[in-house]
Write a protein that holds these residues in place. Sequence first.
Motif, mmCIF file in Angstrom:
data_model
loop_
_atom_site.group_PDB
_atom_site.id
_atom_site.type_symbol
_atom_site.label_atom_id
_atom_site.label_comp_id
_atom_site.label_asym_id
_atom_site.label_seq_id
_atom_site.Cartn_x
_atom_site.Cartn_y
_atom_site.Cartn_z
ATOM 1 N N ARG A 1 12.369 -1.994 4.802
ATOM 2 C CA ARG A 1 10.975 -1.375 4.855
ATOM 3 C C ARG A 1 11.064 -0.117 6.022
ATOM 4 N NH1 ARG A 1 5.610 -2.763 7.405
ATOM 5 N NH2 ARG A 1 3.898 -2.148 5.767
ATOM 6 N N THR B 1 2.319 5.663 6.225
ATOM 7 C CA THR B 1 3.027 5.038 5.155
ATOM 8 C C THR B 1 4.396 4.567 5.046
ATOM 9 O OG1 THR B 1 4.182 7.195 4.675
ATOM 10 C CG2 THR B 1 2.291 6.962 3.552
ATOM 11 N N TRP B 2 4.474 3.268 4.363
ATOM 12 C CA TRP B 2 5.797 2.342 4.069
ATOM 13 C C TRP B 2 6.524 2.384 2.920
ATOM 14 C CZ3 TRP B 2 7.024 0.211 8.994
ATOM 15 C CH2 TRP B 2 6.019 0.257 10.037
ATOM 16 N N SER B 3 7.982 2.337 2.898
ATOM 17 C CA SER B 3 8.348 2.326 1.628
ATOM 18 C C SER B 3 9.511 1.189 1.831
ATOM 19 C CB SER B 3 9.238 3.694 1.533
ATOM 20 O OG SER B 3 10.156 4.232 2.346
ATOM 21 N N SER B 4 9.955 0.743 0.791
ATOM 22 C CA SER B 4 11.236 -0.427 0.739
ATOM 23 C C SER B 4 12.012 -0.348 -0.417
ATOM 24 C CB SER B 4 10.750 -1.599 1.131
ATOM 25 O OG SER B 4 9.724 -2.244 0.282
ATOM 26 N N TYR C 1 3.317 8.068 -3.086
ATOM 27 C CA TYR C 1 1.766 7.502 -2.454
ATOM 28 C C TYR C 1 0.725 8.042 -3.026
ATOM 29 C CZ TYR C 1 5.365 6.600 1.203
ATOM 30 O OH TYR C 1 6.623 6.085 1.930
ATOM 31 N N THR D 1 3.563 -2.805 -3.843
ATOM 32 C CA THR D 1 3.006 -1.687 -3.272
ATOM 33 C C THR D 1 1.374 -2.261 -2.971
ATOM 34 O OG1 THR D 1 1.976 -1.049 -5.556
ATOM 35 C CG2 THR D 1 4.267 -0.311 -5.076
ATOM 36 N N GLU E 1 -2.949 2.467 5.581
ATOM 37 C CA GLU E 1 -1.659 2.705 5.421
ATOM 38 C C GLU E 1 -1.478 2.392 3.870
ATOM 39 O OE1 GLU E 1 0.185 -0.331 7.741
ATOM 40 O OE2 GLU E 1 0.490 -1.773 5.754
ATOM 41 N N ASN F 1 1.634 1.425 1.278
ATOM 42 C CA ASN F 1 2.992 0.540 1.004
ATOM 43 C C ASN F 1 3.453 0.827 -0.419
ATOM 44 O OD1 ASN F 1 3.453 -1.194 3.694
ATOM 45 N ND2 ASN F 1 1.571 -1.531 2.993
ATOM 46 N N THR F 2 4.835 1.336 -0.525
ATOM 47 C CA THR F 2 5.334 1.603 -1.735
ATOM 48 C C THR F 2 6.717 0.957 -1.818
ATOM 49 O OG1 THR F 2 5.790 3.348 -3.295
ATOM 50 C CG2 THR F 2 6.644 3.811 -1.281
#
Length: 871
Positions: free
Chosen positions: A576, A623-626, A671, A688, A700, A702-703
């Motif tokens: 993440r 924003t967060w991605s993983s 996003y 997500t 925020e 999350n994707t």
Amino acid sequence: MKHRCSKPAVRLAVLPLGIAAALVPFASLAQSQPDVRSLDRIEVTGSRIKRADVEGAVPVTVIDRAAIDASGHVSVADVLRDTTFASFGNFSPRSGSSAQGVSDVNLRGIGSDRTLVLVDGRRAPYAPSLGSNADLNTIPMAAVERIEVLSDGASALYGSDAIGGVVNIILRRDFDGAELRIGRGSPDVAGGDTEEGSILFGTSGERGNLMFGASYNARGIVFTRDQLGGGTRGSSPYGNNFYFESATSPGEEGDAGGALPGYACKDPNFWMNGRNCVYDYNAVAANEASIKNKALFARGTLQVNDAVSLYSTASYSHASSFGRYAPTPGVLYVAENSPNDPVPGDGLGAFIYHRYAAAGNRDNYIDNTVLDLGVGMDWQVNDRLSIDAGVRRSDARLRDQGRGYIVTALAEAAAADGRYNLRDPFGNPDEVIKGFTTTTSREGKFVIDELYANASLDLFDMAGGRSAVAFGLESRSEDYADTYDSLSEAGAVAGSSGNSAAGSRRVQAAFAEWLLPVMEGFDFTLAARYDRYSDYGGDLSPKLSLRWQPLPNLTLRGSAGKGFRAPNLNSIHAKRSFSAEHVQDYRSCLAVGYSSAECGGDANNDGIADGPVSKDVSYQVDTWSSGNPALGSEHSRQYSLGLAWDPLDWLNLTLDYYHIRIDDRIRLIEYQELVEFDNHGLPLPAGTSVERRANGSIREINTAYANEGDLSTRGLDLNLRGRFDGGGWGRLESWLQVARVLEFKVTDGATVKDRLGWAAAPEMRGSLRNIWSHGDWSVNWNVNYIGDQRNPGAKPTFGFLAGDPGTHVGSYVTHDLALTYKAPWNAGITLGANNVGNRYPQLVETDGRPWNFNLYNAYGRILYLRYTQKF
């Protein structure tokens, strides 16, 4: 400064008229006798079987060294940015990106990770910062002989990631003597200057050949303030603003409070936007990062005897990049009665949206190195059988150092006890600021060890010629790692994006290709490849190609096949990671101080904008991605039809139609797409989320990577080449390329949208290349065309693609001119200007940038001088 050419008649006629005007005066002077050629059997991109045919069953476009030099570009990446097959543009180095120093190629607009890049027919090293595709910046331009673009899917021959096509970069081999080249270029804007230099040595004889050299090319950094749109003040809410702590949910944000009380918002680059104190990031950030490539390369062949030859290749490339992003943004929590509490005595703490401008800008220094070594053997066993076998290792490494970043916990502690005064950031002691400032680090690698053995065997004679088969085995191991420092990995560093990922796998493949010339002028080819991944499983990619030559000057061709793409290591193993991305959301827009009209309006009071936001509106959210270990493969189906026709001795025409469909595509959900899903009450894909505050603004997003949605695209490619000998008038060579996308449909969730013609998805791209030569003089005139972009119907429900679909972007035409003189002392001198008309792109915000960086550049006119000396 800007010229828009958007009328349909002009748009459709600008390129054909150009070549028509060039053809007329020379048509009567063209040579009437046929071009008699003795063709050797060679292997070209798109087939493993060596043949003597000029046109094969699949479309291959060759960009030779003359066309590369005529472009005026200094890198492979820049040459491929102009190709019409890159339908919607390519990624280039940009400041503030986790892939800052990388350039890629994206055929058909379906993703650079679906375009396979080869170097001399072998897979190019992957960029460690991406883990999914090659970095063109690490390929030395001076070593390139030509670039072959296979615009048809080739998974059956080269591998699962060739769905969009193949770019095969062929390096120089037979080079005799020595060559020295130097050059410089200067654009109209401040920054972005180019430099190039190379030296080559080569020798060849009956027993083999040897070529080695060194090269250097560079482009300077371009700051936002110096470029198109840079005069617009940025307005990040990460300035000095606060939210009250929620009275009902302690520890969470409540109502917005506006600018921090007691702070005058007059420090450099801060300004008041309504009741909020915002920060102008455009004043200090860079749009485009610098890039410098230094390389050493060598290639040699030894003819052991009449049947066996040994070959070896070696190259080392070091690409460095510098980028600057605005000072770190971050959120600080201060408790009630802290010296920095904005409203003492109210019984609530506060969340401060703060810009650490006093700590300086965020500067990132990138070093990408690639060591590529290979040895192999060609063995002509007999008249029917030939074998090519070898071993290769490519070792790509990444080092990234970031300065000016903030350790959030240390900054919060300093703000909590008053050591760091939020109301006077620039008045704080240096030791206090340095106490919570850190230097980030990142190291990466992508190492490929490969063994391969290919064979070509002539089988038997048929009515149309000799049947032949090619088959082979490949085995490669991939070792990937992208490791961030421990503080960044733990999420303790504000303003940094990305997180560690690592994994390894072994891929084994077997392929076969069988040519069957069933009658004179008609043949078909069967091909299949099986790839097995140690961490995923295996899939088969079959293909059928047909070729019919009803007339000596006319070839009809077609192909159909299936492919697949396994998840890359990064999309599986990425941890993440944080970034602060720009999105469009009505409720968030209001919360940061803009008016309802500026935010797009909301007449029906549903919290969703009725129209596009003002071009001056800009804001960021957390924003967060993983990655996703449960990813499956995506599958493709594709077919093509085409013809190659030589209607006249001096004119060659090819026209090809393609259709590609991808099911269960692997993608990182956008996003903005998640925001639209949330606004319309649709379920979000697994992994997500969109989290909002009590006032409706986004806290925020999350994707994650997912197998979600389908993609279907089809289009036409036209090539016209003319070669004219004008006698005393000289010689003219013209090449017209037009790519017309007929459909680009994307299924997201339950909605099917044809994105073609939206902002960032032009229907048409074209280029016209003219080289006139007479004695020691030659003139190049190149025309580059990008079609207009607009939504032809009503505004769709979702605006997932960056840029508003209802926004009209005018067509874009640039002209390049260059004059070259061949001096008596065996030298060449070129004086040229790219974009001689000083054309600039239209300001339509795309992906948080003021224009579409993938399709356009904003250098303006680029003057350049190049000197080449041969010995």
